[in-house]
Each structure stands twice: as C-alpha cells, then as structure tokens.
Design a protein around this motif. Structure first.
Motif, PDB file in Angstrom:
ATOM      1  N   LEU A 123     -50.895  17.585   0.843  1.00  0.00           N
ATOM      2  CA  LEU A 123     -50.220  18.907   0.487  1.00  0.00           C
ATOM      3  C   LEU A 123     -49.552  19.188  -0.605  1.00  0.00           C
ATOM      4  N   ALA A 124     -48.948  18.230  -1.409  1.00  0.00           N
ATOM      5  CA  ALA A 124     -48.257  18.370  -2.532  1.00  0.00           C
ATOM      6  C   ALA A 124     -49.125  18.507  -3.760  1.00  0.00           C
ATOM      7  N   PHE A 125     -50.166  17.740  -4.076  1.00  0.00           N
ATOM      8  CA  PHE A 125     -50.836  17.479  -5.003  1.00  0.00           C
ATOM      9  C   PHE A 125     -52.490  17.828  -4.806  1.00  0.00           C
ATOM     10  N   GLY A 126     -52.809  17.894  -3.589  1.00  0.00           N
ATOM     11  CA  GLY A 126     -54.268  18.146  -3.334  1.00  0.00           C
ATOM     12  C   GLY A 126     -55.284  16.976  -3.201  1.00  0.00           C
ATOM     13  N   ILE A 127     -54.481  15.684  -3.419  1.00  0.00           N
ATOM     14  CA  ILE A 127     -55.407  14.442  -3.146  1.00  0.00           C
ATOM     15  C   ILE A 127     -54.587  13.399  -2.363  1.00  0.00           C
ATOM     16  N   PRO A 128     -55.363  13.378  -1.198  1.00  0.00           N
ATOM     17  CA  PRO A 128     -54.769  12.177  -0.424  1.00  0.00           C
ATOM     18  C   PRO A 128     -54.589  10.847  -1.055  1.00  0.00           C
ATOM     19  N   CYS A 129     -53.701  10.275  -0.998  1.00  0.00           N
ATOM     20  CA  CYS A 129     -53.464   8.858  -1.932  1.00  0.00           C
ATOM     21  C   CYS A 129     -53.008   7.889  -0.627  1.00  0.00           C
ATOM     22  N   GLY A 130     -53.617   7.691   0.398  1.00  0.00           N
ATOM     23  CA  GLY A 130     -53.600   6.717   1.390  1.00  0.00           C
ATOM     24  C   GLY A 130     -53.961   5.511   0.517  1.00  0.00           C
ATOM     25  N   PHE A 131     -55.021   5.585  -0.267  1.00  0.00           N
ATOM     26  CA  PHE A 131     -55.910   4.400  -0.756  1.00  0.00           C
ATOM     27  C   PHE A 131     -54.798   3.594  -1.806  1.00  0.00           C
ATOM     28  N   CYS A 132     -53.628   4.381  -2.301  1.00  0.00           N
ATOM     29  CA  CYS A 132     -52.666   3.360  -2.657  1.00  0.00           C
ATOM     30  C   CYS A 132     -52.231   2.412  -2.092  1.00  0.00           C
ATOM     31  N   ILE A 133     -51.912   2.459  -1.076  1.00  0.00           N
ATOM     32  CA  ILE A 133     -51.392   1.403   0.155  1.00  0.00           C
ATOM     33  C   ILE A 133     -52.500   0.271   0.518  1.00  0.00           C
ATOM     34  N   THR A 134     -53.665   1.005   0.535  1.00  0.00           N
ATOM     35  CA  THR A 134     -54.811   0.095   1.185  1.00  0.00           C
ATOM     36  C   THR A 134     -55.302  -0.931   0.289  1.00  0.00           C
ATOM     37  N   CYS A 135     -55.559  -0.403  -0.930  1.00  0.00           N
ATOM     38  CA  CYS A 135     -56.124  -1.213  -1.891  1.00  0.00           C
ATOM     39  C   CYS A 135     -55.598  -2.625  -2.057  1.00  0.00           C
ATOM     40  N   GLY A 136     -54.320  -2.902  -1.625  1.00  0.00           N
ATOM     41  CA  GLY A 136     -53.613  -3.966  -1.623  1.00  0.00           C
ATOM     42  C   GLY A 136     -53.766  -4.981  -0.477  1.00  0.00           C
ATOM     43  N   PHE A 137     -54.485  -4.408   0.571  1.00  0.00           N
ATOM     44  CA  PHE A 137     -54.758  -5.325   1.626  1.00  0.00           C
ATOM     45  C   PHE A 137     -56.192  -5.880   1.485  1.00  0.00           C
ATOM     46  N   ARG A 138     -57.016  -4.810   0.507  1.00  0.00           N
ATOM     47  CA  ARG A 138     -58.316  -5.450   0.241  1.00  0.00           C
ATOM     48  C   ARG A 138     -58.146  -6.700  -0.814  1.00  0.00           C
ATOM     49  N   THR A 139     -57.258  -6.635  -1.615  1.00  0.00           N
ATOM     50  CA  THR A 139     -57.059  -7.772  -2.650  1.00  0.00           C
ATOM     51  C   THR A 139     -56.567  -8.869  -1.669  1.00  0.00           C
ATOM     52  N   LYS A 140     -55.855  -8.865  -0.750  1.00  0.00           N
ATOM     53  CA  LYS A 140     -55.439  -9.846  -0.058  1.00  0.00           C
ATOM     54  C   LYS A 140     -56.529 -10.526   0.831  1.00  0.00           C
ATOM     55  N   LEU A 141     -57.275  -9.625   1.413  1.00  0.00           N
ATOM     56  CA  LEU A 141     -58.692  -9.925   2.303  1.00  0.00           C
ATOM     57  C   LEU A 141     -59.376 -10.783   1.466  1.00  0.00           C
ATOM     58  N   ARG A 142     -59.795 -10.381   0.179  1.00  0.00           N
ATOM     59  CA  ARG A 142     -60.520 -10.986  -0.834  1.00  0.00           C
ATOM     60  C   ARG A 142     -60.138 -12.379  -1.183  1.00  0.00           C
ATOM     61  N   GLU A 143     -58.932 -12.433  -1.493  1.00  0.00           N
ATOM     62  CA  GLU A 143     -58.179 -13.694  -1.759  1.00  0.00           C
ATOM     63  C   GLU A 143     -58.261 -14.820  -0.784  1.00  0.00           C
ATOM     64  N   GLN A 144     -57.967 -14.406   0.561  1.00  0.00           N
ATOM     65  CA  GLN A 144     -58.040 -15.189   1.711  1.00  0.00           C
ATOM     66  C   GLN A 144     -59.342 -15.723   1.840  1.00  0.00           C
ATOM     67  N   TYR A 145     -60.406 -15.048   1.473  1.00  0.00           N
ATOM     68  CA  TYR A 145     -61.867 -15.395   1.928  1.00  0.00           C
ATOM     69  C   TYR A 145     -62.637 -15.687   0.709  1.00  0.00           C
ATOM     70  N   LYS A 146     -62.115 -15.728  -0.364  1.00  0.00           N
ATOM     71  CA  LYS A 146     -62.494 -16.071  -1.763  1.00  0.00           C
ATOM     72  C   LYS A 146     -63.815 -15.140  -2.077  1.00  0.00           C
ATOM     73  N   LEU A 147     -63.692 -13.673  -1.651  1.00  0.00           N
ATOM     74  CA  LEU A 147     -64.768 -12.845  -1.767  1.00  0.00           C
ATOM     75  C   LEU A 147     -64.744 -12.154  -3.268  1.00  0.00           C
ATOM     76  N   GLU A 148     -65.967 -11.765  -3.627  1.00  0.00           N
ATOM     77  CA  GLU A 148     -66.197 -11.190  -4.958  1.00  0.00           C
ATOM     78  C   GLU A 148     -65.679  -9.726  -4.865  1.00  0.00           C
ATOM     79  N   GLU A 149     -64.930  -9.537  -6.235  1.00  0.00           N
ATOM     80  CA  GLU A 149     -64.253  -8.190  -6.406  1.00  0.00           C
ATOM     81  C   GLU A 149     -65.564  -7.354  -7.028  1.00  0.00           C
ATOM     82  N   LYS A 150     -66.133  -6.516  -6.015  1.00  0.00           N
ATOM     83  CA  LYS A 150     -67.351  -5.624  -6.404  1.00  0.00           C
ATOM     84  C   LYS A 150     -67.300  -4.354  -5.693  1.00  0.00           C
ATOM     85  N   PRO A 151     -67.842  -3.511  -6.108  1.00  0.00           N
ATOM     86  CA  PRO A 151     -68.772  -3.197  -7.198  1.00  0.00           C
ATOM     87  C   PRO A 151     -67.821  -3.005  -8.435  1.00  0.00           C
ATOM     88  N   CYS A 152     -66.365  -2.831  -8.081  1.00  0.00           N
ATOM     89  CA  CYS A 152     -65.558  -2.650  -9.159  1.00  0.00           C
ATOM     90  C   CYS A 152     -64.049  -3.214  -8.622  1.00  0.00           C
TER      91      CYS A 152
END
Length: 148
Positions: free
Chosen positions: A60-89
């Motif tokens: 509503l405020a900026f025209g861009i939903p920014c929920g991804f800001c809090i979810t990318c950290g959980f992706r990082t934790k998941l990758r670290e827990q299971y030794k997954l590649e950081e891809k495609p970026c």
C-alpha cells in the motif's frame, strides 16, 4: 561442501497443492517453513501474520510487497542446515525475483526430507523424532591423544 536441492526453483507444478498455496496464501507457506526451519522458535502463526502485515503495508505504501525481506533469512537457515547450494543467486535475490517459487521450493525441500510441514515443528518432533535430527557432518573434528 554443498549439495543440491531435491527440487528445482521452478518445479512449482510438481506439487500443485503447494504451488497453489504458495501463490494464493504465501503467508501460510512462509509461516510453516519458518516454524520448521527455526525448530519451533518462530511460530507459524506469528511468522504468517508478520509476513502478511509487512506485505500489505509495503504494498500500500510503496507499491511493492516486501514480505521477501523476512523470508529470505529462513531460506539461508534452511540451506545452512542441509548444506544446500546458494543458487541460482543469493537468497534475497531469489526471494525478490521469484518469491512464490522460492517459498514453494523450501516447502517441498522440507517435505522431501521427511517433514510434514503442515503440522509444524512440535508435532513433527512428537510423531517422528528421527526426522528432526540434524544431518551428520562428515569429517567432523577429531581429537587425538597419545596414551602412553
């Protein structure tokens, strides 16, 4: 040492129920993934509500939903827990450019590793304690001592 994901980022249609949930109710997927990845420290309800609140406000405020800001950290934790590649970026870019697909990939990854993501961390622990153990680390630290 990195391993591969069990499904690809764009394999959304390999499980239509997860795909639909991730597209229509990403707050539910974000909450469920956070609950499992944080080992119950972040509740599904808490994370889902925070995600929905941030997404709604920033959209509503900026025209861009920014929920991804809090979810990318959980992706990082998941990758670290299971030794997954950081891809495609890096994780935040994956969530920014392909958010629903990233959430769905994380959900599928947890399911493929034996979790019933829909029931949360606590019920997974009580129903199947073997699935919640950390993966074994190969070549761990060894202490050698000379016994004379």
């Amino acid at each position: 040492m990195s391993g591969g994901w069990t499904t690809g980022l764009l394999d959304c249609f390999s499980d239509c129920s997860v795909c639909c949930l991730g597209f229509w109710c990403p707050c539910v997927v974000a909450g469920r993934v956070a609950d499992i990845v944080s080992k119950g420290h972040t509740s599904c309800f808490q994370q889902g509500c925070l995600y929905a609140l941030i997404n709604s406000y920033t959209h509503l405020a900026f025209g861009i939903p920014c929920g991804f800001c809090i979810t990318c950290g959980f992706r990082t934790k998941l990758r670290e827990q299971y030794k997954l590649e950081e891809k495609p970026c890096n994780d935040c870019c994956v969530h920014f450019f392909c958010h629903s697909c990233a959430l769905c990939q994380e959900y599928r990854e947890l399911e493929n590793r034996g979790f019933n993501v829909a029931i949360g961390w606590e019920r997974n622990v009580s129903q199947n304690p073997g699935v919640v153990t950390a993966p074994a680390v190969q070549g761990g630290m060894n202490r050698q001592t000379d016994h004379k």
